[in-house]
Design an enzyme around this catalytic site. Structure first.
Site, PDB file in Angstrom:
ATOM      1  N   ARG A  91      -5.887  -9.861 -13.416  1.00  0.00           N
ATOM      2  CA  ARG A  91      -5.563  -9.070 -13.527  1.00  0.00           C
ATOM      3  C   ARG A  91      -4.384  -9.030 -14.897  1.00  0.00           C
ATOM      4  NH1 ARG A  91      -9.456  -5.868 -12.952  1.00  0.00           N
ATOM      5  NH2 ARG A  91     -10.092  -5.697 -10.935  1.00  0.00           N
ATOM      6  N   ARG A 151      -3.552  -6.799 -18.100  1.00  0.00           N
ATOM      7  CA  ARG A 151      -2.231  -5.725 -17.642  1.00  0.00           C
ATOM      8  C   ARG A 151      -0.597  -6.193 -18.868  1.00  0.00           C
ATOM      9  NH1 ARG A 151      -3.351  -4.281 -11.695  1.00  0.00           N
ATOM     10  NH2 ARG A 151      -5.363  -4.132 -11.233  1.00  0.00           N
ATOM     11  N   HIS A 204       1.177  -1.438  -0.139  1.00  0.00           N
ATOM     12  CA  HIS A 204      -0.190  -0.283   0.119  1.00  0.00           C
ATOM     13  C   HIS A 204       1.231   1.459   0.077  1.00  0.00           C
ATOM     14  CE1 HIS A 204      -3.653  -2.082   1.577  1.00  0.00           C
ATOM     15  NE2 HIS A 204      -3.118  -3.168   0.153  1.00  0.00           N
ATOM     16  N   HIS A 210      -2.292 -12.681  -1.545  1.00  0.00           N
ATOM     17  CA  HIS A 210      -3.425 -13.042  -1.088  1.00  0.00           C
ATOM     18  C   HIS A 210      -3.281 -15.341   0.008  1.00  0.00           C
ATOM     19  CE1 HIS A 210      -4.636 -10.015  -3.426  1.00  0.00           C
ATOM     20  NE2 HIS A 210      -4.464  -9.682  -2.628  1.00  0.00           N
TER      21      HIS A 210
HETATM   22  C1  HEM Z   1      -7.391  -9.024   4.322  1.00  0.00           C
HETATM   23  C2  HEM Z   1      -6.648  -8.582   3.824  1.00  0.00           C
HETATM   24  C3  HEM Z   1      -7.255  -8.060   1.907  1.00  0.00           C
HETATM   25  C4  HEM Z   1      -8.197  -8.127   0.932  1.00  0.00           C
HETATM   26  C5  HEM Z   1      -9.518  -7.719   1.662  1.00  0.00           C
HETATM   27  C6  HEM Z   1      -7.117  -7.750   0.354  1.00  0.00           C
HETATM   28  C7  HEM Z   1      -8.046  -7.620  -0.614  1.00  0.00           C
HETATM   29  C8  HEM Z   1      -7.927  -6.870  -2.460  1.00  0.00           C
HETATM   30  C9  HEM Z   1      -8.416  -6.196  -3.591  1.00  0.00           C
HETATM   31  C10 HEM Z   1      -9.666  -6.225  -3.653  1.00  0.00           C
HETATM   32  C11 HEM Z   1      -7.555  -6.081  -4.248  1.00  0.00           C
HETATM   33  C12 HEM Z   1      -8.248  -5.233  -5.361  1.00  0.00           C
HETATM   34  C13 HEM Z   1      -8.378  -6.276  -6.594  1.00  0.00           C
HETATM   35  C14 HEM Z   1      -8.693  -5.819  -8.056  1.00  0.00           C
HETATM   36  O1  HEM Z   1      -8.288  -5.484  -8.805  1.00  0.00           O
HETATM   37  O2  HEM Z   1      -9.562  -5.599  -8.181  1.00  0.00           O
HETATM   38  C15 HEM Z   1      -6.185  -6.573  -4.228  1.00  0.00           C
HETATM   39  C16 HEM Z   1      -5.170  -6.236  -4.902  1.00  0.00           C
HETATM   40  C17 HEM Z   1      -3.857  -6.688  -4.328  1.00  0.00           C
HETATM   41  N1  HEM Z   1      -3.765  -7.019  -3.335  1.00  0.00           N
HETATM   42 FE1  HEM Z   1      -5.066  -7.809  -1.953  1.00  0.00          FE
HETATM   43  N2  HEM Z   1      -5.958  -7.757   0.242  1.00  0.00           N
HETATM   44  C18 HEM Z   1      -5.753  -8.220   1.678  1.00  0.00           C
HETATM   45  C19 HEM Z   1      -4.530  -8.855   1.220  1.00  0.00           C
HETATM   46  C20 HEM Z   1      -3.381  -8.249   0.632  1.00  0.00           C
HETATM   47  C21 HEM Z   1      -2.269  -9.108   1.015  1.00  0.00           C
HETATM   48  C22 HEM Z   1      -1.753  -9.645   3.120  1.00  0.00           C
HETATM   49  C23 HEM Z   1      -1.418  -8.871   0.122  1.00  0.00           C
HETATM   50  C24 HEM Z   1       0.036  -9.265   0.630  1.00  0.00           C
HETATM   51  C25 HEM Z   1       1.278  -8.846  -0.496  1.00  0.00           C
HETATM   52  C26 HEM Z   1      -1.865  -8.253  -0.668  1.00  0.00           C
HETATM   53  C27 HEM Z   1      -1.127  -7.470  -2.001  1.00  0.00           C
HETATM   54  C28 HEM Z   1      -2.219  -7.202  -2.791  1.00  0.00           C
HETATM   55  C29 HEM Z   1      -2.058  -6.358  -4.217  1.00  0.00           C
HETATM   56  C30 HEM Z   1      -0.551  -6.769  -5.140  1.00  0.00           C
HETATM   57  C31 HEM Z   1      -2.562  -6.424  -5.320  1.00  0.00           C
HETATM   58  C32 HEM Z   1      -2.528  -5.612  -6.634  1.00  0.00           C
HETATM   59  C33 HEM Z   1      -2.284  -4.330  -6.632  1.00  0.00           C
HETATM   60  C34 HEM Z   1      -3.258  -3.775  -7.641  1.00  0.00           C
HETATM   61  O3  HEM Z   1      -3.480  -4.228  -8.509  1.00  0.00           O
HETATM   62  O4  HEM Z   1      -2.724  -2.421  -7.843  1.00  0.00           O
HETATM   63  N3  HEM Z   1      -2.947  -8.016  -0.239  1.00  0.00           N
HETATM   64  N4  HEM Z   1      -6.145  -6.963  -2.647  1.00  0.00           N
END
Ligand code: HEM
Length: 919
Positions: free
Chosen positions: A486, A490, A138, A402
């Site tokens: 994605r 992309r 983030h 994830h």
């Molecule tokens: C409860 C925890 C989490 C939730 C609810 C969550 C939810 C999401 C959602 C909704 C997206 C966007 C999906 C989209 O492209 O439409 C996302 C993207 C992503 N998440 Fe998570 N996430 C969680 C934890 C994590 C963890 C632990 C990681 C570990 C690195 C992570 C890495 C990422 C990455 C790299 C993306 C892509 C970001 C981007 O497209 O710019 N997330 N996540």
């Protein structure tokens, strides 16, 4: 399995430190060629630069929008600049519905290969490591809000639990800055966060967000009165730099690093009382961001890729920057080691690396060696290797981690290992996160995250709640399907091409990935038996051959090694301006001297005990014995063993391990020598107690009787452990109670003594306190165990332990000038425990666990009468009676805690025996 596909440098680690150096050289060389061949971007910096004015403040402060880090290309790395690429443009074109976007059906991939069947933990790290990486992501990247119009429509595959029909996925927000003359380039997207490692998840990526979190007083950030994060009125989600995809893991991290910012600001105010709020805020942000970057580099990464080569590589990444700090010494020592080796005619490194052609010349190139080993030593100017710095689509792709998420957060009381609460993670998301923080307590959550594991990054380990996640204003989504879509949308190449592009060997067959027959069948079905079609993410999760210690595979690592370095070496604030002048001397010290453990402890002081000996906050917290343990104060040692040993491994009353028969053979082993020779408080790995395998333990206090003549620990010992156990299974050879008592000494080894009633016990009387015990028991003719015979392998007086050394040192560690020790001591059950428990067969541990803390458990009596022996047993009895009647009370043992049964108490704690010969 054909291992030849996979990288070979991890095997070098088995050759000791030179092997590690050789591994480092390989990594450095790989990184060099990645920098040469894998950095692509097509951003219109010149156009943006004309709109940016880098003012005086920007020379020594991070700008909110990330501009002016690179003064001659001020738009570089700033918010809304495009993601770059790590693959050639022709391999980076987007897949669409007209071609392969929906093939194979991404929901089918999610159903068949991603969804978790059972939780598979990654046991080398703890759950903090999972929330940490999302916290970092983030800071680095976001593709912004998805487009609500014209969604991607995925048909539900046969047998889908959602029935028939379709699943809609919103497209990634398109790049509104694309112009017609850029048609030849692949699809592009813009980063809604600054690309820099600047703490933008806290501080935001624009001035408005930054202002919304500041208090404008003393450089501090806003916090509620109880130090919790302010929240949005409607959603209840914390107000911070980036608050999407929120859950309690993020609440915890944001909370400590906002508090950390304020601690830094307060430190700066103390040192620079006349500086403005803006100056204080800017410095505190620089320092806080650098601290997070350092923690990630030298703590998180070595925990998640726990390999000696990568650990050193990460140290070089950070301390290479500094030149004169302590950490650099380690790198220098390695460099010297290598230089010596390379000078030799039979150089080990030349031999192992010289076989590969790309190393032939490099090993004679001093500049390469220096750069490789020093990491970034000497490169004090930002260096973007000829391509403007940005994070990349491939970088985003490999961080889709994830599966790290568990299904539930298991909550434990601090120090304990008994589950106190289990909360589904979906009940901790969005506005519920702060409620969970309040109801469970941030410190209990940190402790619980510290001792539990994340999921491992493998197939069929994607948490089900993320496959059915309700997102505010969007609706229900399957994140696993989205992750697959994605990458295709992309333009991230499919797995095999991805590997080729980043200098790795492609796989030849599905069997290269895994030997699991079920997975193989699914993979082949979905991908039409064609390895070229495997999705990048699926291939990465399927890689079962992983460098030793790695929680993920080499494909992700390759992207890692390039971008981890670039985030640092391209940034002016981690190179030219990582100085006392820009950060303040106190600021640099703050970054260098603090670790994640310090940050957690500073803002959760109640965790101090649980963090003792923990040197990496991302590795499972447990009983770690720090190098300087022996020098600690006695009471600190007691507390450490108690909190992180006994309580952490406590057995529930209904799960007490069964009492085992005695392992007589096990007794005739080195273990006995350890028992008399080892001075440690904790057993060596693999030790099991051959006798007294199960029992209970409590913290105890020895209060000396006034006027007692004995010296040293007999004068009083406030910190001790008392373990009560039986020799073996009472069904087997009768009930034979025993005790072991450890008294801790400041800065010196502990004093220990053990006592029995008799060797063969008290028959069928199961009342633990039916008889008194002593450290000397008369040899018995009816001794059934053969114990004394076994102990006689190591001592001439197998039934007698000495307490002389207990009289020679005080709890303070002071040596007693003229020590006075008894010959025999007696542990006489106190009136509070005598006659309280049943004599019939039952589990004695349940009796003992019920005794409240504070209870006086034994009166201790002692005599100085000489211990005489006779070949006649009746005479021995007479001598024993004479000694006993001459004994006088010398003190009391009181419970400082209740008794607990624990794995540590049963096999971890070590009570030395003092032999007659060692008196
Ligand atoms: C409860 C925890 C989490 C939730 C609810 C969550 C939810 C999401 C959602 C909704 C997206 C966007 C999906 C989209 O492209 O439409 C996302 C993207 C992503 N998440 Fe998570 N996430 C969680 C934890 C994590 C963890 C632990 C990681 C570990 C690195 C992570 C890495 C990422 C990455 C790299 C993306 C892509 C970001 C981007 O497209 O710019 N997330 N996540």
């Amino acid at each position: 399995m054909a291992n030849s596909v996979w990288v070979t440098w991890p095997a070098l680690t088995k050759f000791g430190s030179l092997g590690v150096v050789a591994g480092l050289l390989v990594l450095a060389s790989e990184r060099e060629s990645l920098f040469e061949n894998n950095l692509f971007d097509f951003e219109k910096y010149d156009e943006y630069n004309t709109q940016i004015v880098c003012d005086e403040r920007s020379l020594t402060a991070r700008m909110e929008d990330g501009t002016c880090n690179i003064l001659d290309n001020p738009a570089e790395g700033s918010v809304f600049r495009r993601f770059g690429r790590n693959v050639e443009f022709q391999s980076g074109f987007q897949e669409t519905e007209d071609d392969t976007l929906l093939s194979p059906n991404p929901r089918d991939v999610s159903n068949s290969l991603m969804g978790r069947d059972e939780f598979k933990p990654a046991t080398s790290v703890n759950f903090i490591a999972a929330s940490w990486i999302q916290f970092m992501v983030h800071d680095w990247v976001s593709h912004g809000e998805n487009d609500a119009e014209n969604p991607i429509v995925v048909p539900l595959p046969a047998g889908d639990e959602l029935g028939s029909g379709t699943l809609e996925i919103r497209r990634t927000q398109s790049d509104s800055t694309r112009t017609a003359d850029e048609d030849g380039y692949p699809v592009s997207y813009r980063n809604a966060n600054t690309h820099w490692w600047d703490g933008s998840q806290i501080y935001g990526s624009n001035k408005e967000t930054s202002d919304s979190i500041r208090s404008f007083d003393g450089g501090r950030l806003k916090l509620n009165d109880n130090n919790t994060l302010p929240t949005e009125f409607m959603s209840g989600v914390p107000i911070t730099g980036f608050n999407e995809n929120w859950w309690v893991g993020l609440s915890m991290l944001h909370n400590v690093f906002v508090n950390e910012h304020n601690a830094i600001a307060d430190m700066l105010v103390n040192n620079y009382p006349n500086q403005s709020d803006q100056w204080l805020f800017d410095k505190a942000r620089l320092i806080n961001a650098a601290l997070m970057a350092k923690i990630h580099t030298v703590e998180w990464t070595p925990a998640i890729i726990a390999n000696p080569v990568t650990e050193k590589a990460m140290y070089a990444n950070w301390w290479g920057l500094l030149g004169d700090r302590e950490g650099r010494d380690q790198i220098q020592a390695l460099a010297e080691n290598l230089a010596e080796d390379l000078d030799k005619t039979d150089s080990f490194v030349k031999r192992v690396l010289g076989f590969s052609p790309e190393f032939k010349d490099k090993l004679d190139d001093a500049a390469f060696i220096e750069h490789a080993l020093g990491g970034l030593v000497g490169s004090r100017e930002p260096d973007n290797a000829g391509t403007a710095y940005s994070l990349t689509e491939e970088f985003v792709s490999v961080y889709r981690m994830h599966p790290l998420l568990r299904d539930n957060i298991e909550v434990y009381d601090i120090g304990a290992n008994m589950l106190s609460d289990s909360i589904a993670i979906e009940d901790t998301t969005e506005g519920d996160a702060e409620d969970v923080m309040a109801s469970e307590g941030a410190d209990r959550l940190w402790y619980s995250f510290g001792i539990t594991h994340p999921g491992s990054l493998t197939l069929k380990n994607y948490p089900q709640f993320l496959r059915n996640l309700s997102v505010p204003l969007v609706g229900d989504i399957d994140l696993a399907t989205i992750d697959i879509v994605r990458d295709r949308e992309r333009g991230v190449p499919r797995y095999n091409e991805f590997r080729r592009q980043i200098g790795l060997n492609p796989i030849n067959a599905f069997e290269d990935l895994t030997a699991d027959a079920v997975l193989l069948a699914e993979l082949k079905r979905l991908y039409d038996n064609d390895v070229e079609k495997i999705d990048a993410l699926v291939g990465q999760l399927a890689e079962t051959v992983r460098p030793e210690g790695f929680a993920f595979g080499e494909t992700a690592f390759q992207i890692f090694i390039m971008n981890a370095s670039r985030r640092l070496i391209t940034d002016r604030f981690y190179t030219t301006d990582y100085t006392d002048e820009v950060y303040t001397a106190e600021g640099i010290d703050w970054v260098e001297n603090n670790t994640m453990v310090d940050v957690i402890r500073r803002h959760n002081p109640s965790l101090a005990g649980s963090l003792v000996g923990v040197d990496n906050a991302f590795k499972p917290w447990g009983l770690n014995m720090p190098d300087d343990y022996d020098s600690w104060a006695g009471c600190e040692k007691e507390q450490h063993l108690w909190v992180n040993g006994a309580m952490r491994t406590e057995f529930a009353v209904d799960e007490l391990p069964s009492l085992e028969k005695i392992d007589v053979l096990g007794l005739i082993s080195r273990v006995l020598w350890d028992k008399v020779n080892d001075e440690k408080d904790v057993t060596p790995p693999g030790y099991t107690k051959p006798l007294h395998a199960h029992g209970v333990m409590a913290k105890v206090d020895f209060v000396a009787e006034e006027g007692s003549p004995y010296t040293g620990m007999f004068e009083g010992a406030g910190c001790g452990l008392l373990r009560l156990s039986v020799t073996g299974s009472p069904d087997d050879r009768g009930f034979a109670p025993g005790l072991a008592w450890k008294l801790f000494v400041d800065g010196k080894p502990s004093q220990n003594v053990s006592a029995l009633y008799t060797l063969s016990g008290q028959g069928d009387n199961y009342d633990f306190f039916a008889n008194e015990m002593s450290q000397y028991v008369s040899p018995e003719l009816n001794e059934t165990l053969g114990t004394s015979a076994i102990f006689s392998a190591v001592t001439s007086k197998p039934t007698r332990l000495m307490v002389n050394s207990m009289s020679e040192v005080k709890q303070s560690g002071d040596v007693v000038a003229s020590a006075k020790a008894p010959t025999q001591i007696y542990f006489v059950p106190s009136e509070g425990v005598t006659g309280e428990f049943a004599t019939s067969a039952h589990d004695f541990r349940e009796d003992l666990i019920s005794i409240p803390s504070g209870t006086k458990i034994y009166d201790v009596y002692a005599t100085t009468k000489k211990i005489k022996y006779s070949i006649f047993n009746w005479l021995n009895s007479r001598y024993a009676n004479e000694r006993r009647s001459s004994a006088e009370k010398i003190g009391e043992i009181r419970l400082d805690s209740a008794f607990t049964a624990s794995a540590f108490g049963d096999s971890g704690v070590f009570f030395k025996h003092q032999r007659y010969e060692d008196r």
